[in-house]
Design a protein around this motif. Structure first.
Motif, PDB file in Angstrom:
ATOM      1  N   ASN A   1       0.725  -1.178  -0.221  1.00  0.00           N
ATOM      2  CA  ASN A   1      -0.153   0.246   0.394  1.00  0.00           C
ATOM      3  C   ASN A   1       1.164   1.291   0.225  1.00  0.00           C
ATOM      4  O   ASN A   1       1.345   1.603   0.757  1.00  0.00           O
TER       5      ASN A   1
ATOM      6  N   THR B   1       0.575   4.640   0.218  1.00  0.00           N
ATOM      7  CA  THR B   1      -0.307   5.289   0.713  1.00  0.00           C
ATOM      8  C   THR B   1       0.067   5.426   2.057  1.00  0.00           C
ATOM      9  O   THR B   1       0.290   6.374   2.669  1.00  0.00           O
ATOM     10  N   LEU B   2       0.583   3.990   2.400  1.00  0.00           N
ATOM     11  CA  LEU B   2       0.586   3.837   3.961  1.00  0.00           C
ATOM     12  C   LEU B   2       2.291   3.559   4.120  1.00  0.00           C
ATOM     13  O   LEU B   2       3.042   3.609   4.959  1.00  0.00           O
TER      14      LEU B   2
ATOM     15  N   GLU C   1       0.443  -5.114   3.428  1.00  0.00           N
ATOM     16  CA  GLU C   1      -0.567  -5.728   3.553  1.00  0.00           C
ATOM     17  C   GLU C   1      -0.476  -7.426   3.071  1.00  0.00           C
ATOM     18  O   GLU C   1      -0.196  -7.770   2.700  1.00  0.00           O
TER      19      GLU C   1
HETATM   20  C1  LIG Z   1      -4.079   1.929   1.671  1.00  0.00           C
HETATM   21  O1  LIG Z   1      -4.524   2.099   3.063  1.00  0.00           O
HETATM   22  C2  LIG Z   1      -5.736   3.142   3.347  1.00  0.00           C
HETATM   23  C3  LIG Z   1      -5.650   3.008   4.568  1.00  0.00           C
HETATM   24  O2  LIG Z   1      -5.682   1.504   5.297  1.00  0.00           O
HETATM   25  C4  LIG Z   1      -6.727   2.913   2.018  1.00  0.00           C
HETATM   26  O3  LIG Z   1      -7.864   3.613   2.505  1.00  0.00           O
HETATM   27  C5  LIG Z   1      -6.828   2.503   1.106  1.00  0.00           C
HETATM   28  O4  LIG Z   1      -7.798   1.696   0.654  1.00  0.00           O
HETATM   29  C6  LIG Z   1      -5.486   1.679   0.500  1.00  0.00           C
HETATM   30  N1  LIG Z   1      -4.903   1.289  -0.129  1.00  0.00           N
HETATM   31  C7  LIG Z   1      -5.536   0.019  -1.210  1.00  0.00           C
HETATM   32  C8  LIG Z   1      -4.513   0.217  -3.421  1.00  0.00           C
HETATM   33  O5  LIG Z   1      -5.827  -1.234  -1.100  1.00  0.00           O
END
Ligand SMILES: *[C@@H]1O[C@H](CO)[C@@H](O)[C@H](O)[C@H]1NC(C)=O
Ligand SMILES: *[C@@H]1O[C@H](CO)[C@@H](O)[C@H](O)[C@H]1NC(C)=O
Ligand SMILES: *[C@@H]1O[C@H](CO)[C@@H](O)[C@H](O)[C@H]1NC(C)=O
Ligand SMILES: *[C@@H]1O[C@H](CO)[C@@H](O)[C@H](O)[C@H]1NC(C)=O
Ligand SMILES: [Cu+2]
Length: 351
Positions: free
Chosen positions: A182, A184-185, A189
């Motif tokens: 991910n 953004t984070l 995951e």
């Molecule tokens: C990444 O994590 C954020 C925060 O939990 C979430 O909103 C987002 O959907 C995630 N992105 C993906 C591509 O899974």
């Protein structure tokens, strides 16, 4: 070797400059230190125990002009399989037998990393296999690989047939764990959840009365498993998963690898049994799949053995037989397991 000066979570793209073999190795621009020398006597057979104890790289291991017969993977015997090179991922182990059957001389022993600084300039990523009677000189041999290890060609020596029915999904419990990254984070995951180490270990949470999986921490990454059942776990890596292949290690069990990370066929007859499996590169639609039986109650970690990735959340905990764990009686000796920790804890609590 590399002196890591950044915290693990920032180290995703940091790589070692070179390889240490039995504690010795050279790096670009560094001193020409002596390499490890492994002394052998012509005509004798040797068993090497190979351990990849690096925190990131996988190594391609070979000894010039010698074949290697694999007899063990991660503590589980295999049918003998002769190769001339093998890739060993972080956390994996192999035993190989080789015969010193070449002319008395010096031969390069190689452990080429898949990231960082591959190659052999100036003796990097190498050690020396030296026959007794050979001069103390660097080898001049060249690498010639024709028959590298493919994991699906390894077979367990005993109890080779996996438990459960011989088809995909033919276990009592079938779990699909999708790896991804991910951005953004900036975390890995598993099924959309980042593993964050809990402040209280899962074992202590259960012993302390938390039995509902949804209440166990870390939220979303504790997966309950029933007792004495056959479990199948598939671990596909999404194209978004970075920095692979990821070697997954399970605590508490060896497992049958019914599908390897870099092959798309299943083997429900006689696959290898081990405890750390590469889940493959994204380009080949990997879906490494394992089987095991829940005959060992406890919370068991399943995690990428690349330390940076574990720190970035690439892990889950299997809570195997929660009722069984909860019934565990701890005795007075439990408190004496780690006097240093207990002393530190009471000091902390006293403050
Ligand atoms: C990444 O994590 C954020 C925060 O939990 C979430 O909103 C987002 O959907 C995630 N992105 C993906 C591509 O899974
Ligand atoms: C154990 O449970 C009690 C009661 O719910 C709680 O107060 C305590 O903080 C818990 N201890 C740990 C180590 O989680
Ligand atoms: C997968 O393994 C099987 C069995 O060894 C082999 O026949 C097949 O060629 C392999 N496939 C690939 C893509 O390597
Ligand atoms: C991996 O295998 C499981 C079944 O074992 C399946 O449910 C899943 O869709 C597969 N994933 C991919 C990406 O092929
Ligand atoms: Cu990883």
């Amino acid at each position: 070797m590399l002196m890591f000066h950044v915290p693990a979570r920032d180290a995703l793209n940091e790589h070692a400059q070179s390889t240490l073999i039995n504690g010795r190795g050279r790096y670009p621009g560094g001193p020409v230190v002596p390499l490890s020398v492994i002394s052998v006597q012509r005509t004798k057979r040797y068993r090497f125990r190979l351990v990849n104890m690096a925190c990131s790289a996988a190594f391609t291991f070979a000894i010039d002009k010698h074949t290697l017969t694999i007899i063990e993977a991660d503590g589980e015997y295999t049918r003998p399989l002769t190769v001339d090179s093998l890739e060993i991922f972080a956390g994996q182990r192999y035993s190989v037998i080789f015969t010193a059957d070449q002319a008395v001389g010096n031969y390069w022993l190689r452990a080429n990393p898949d990231r960082g600084n591959p190659g052999y300039d100036g003796g990097r990523n190498q050690a020396i296999l030296r026959y007794i009677g050979a001069p103390a000189a660097d080898p001049t041999t060249v690498l010639n690989v024709k028959n590298p290890l493919k994991e699906q060609n390894l077979h367990a020596l005993v109890d080779a047939r996996p438990p459960g029915n011989p088809w995909v999904g033919g276990a009592d419990v079938n779990i699909n764990l999708v790896q991804s990254f991910n951005d953004t984070l900036f975390r890995f995951e598993m099924n959309g959840e980042v593993f964050e180490p809990p402040t209280v270990p899962v074992l202590l949470q259960i012993l302390n009365g938390t039995h509902k999986p949804q209440e166990l921490l870390p939220k979303g990454t504790v997966i309950p498993l029933p007792r004495n059942k056959v479990i199948e776990v598939s671990m596909p890596a999404l194209p978004s998963t970075r920095s692979g292949p990821h070697p997954f290690h399970l605590h508490g069990h060896a497992f049958w690898v019914v599908r390897s990370g870099d092959n798309d066929t299943y083997n429900y007859v006689n696959p290898v049994r081990r405890d750390t499996v590469s889940t493959g590169l994204q380009t080949t639609a990997p879906n490494a799949t394992i089987r095991f039986v829940t005959d060992n109650s406890g919370p068991w970690f399943l995690h990428c053995h690349i330390d940076w990735h574990l720190e970035l959340g690439l892990a889950v905990v299997f809570a195997e037989d929660i009722p069984g764990i909860a019934q565990t009686k701890t005795t007075a000796q439990w408190k004496e397991l780690c006097p240093l920790y207990e002393a530190w804890k009471s000091k902390e609590e006293g403050q």
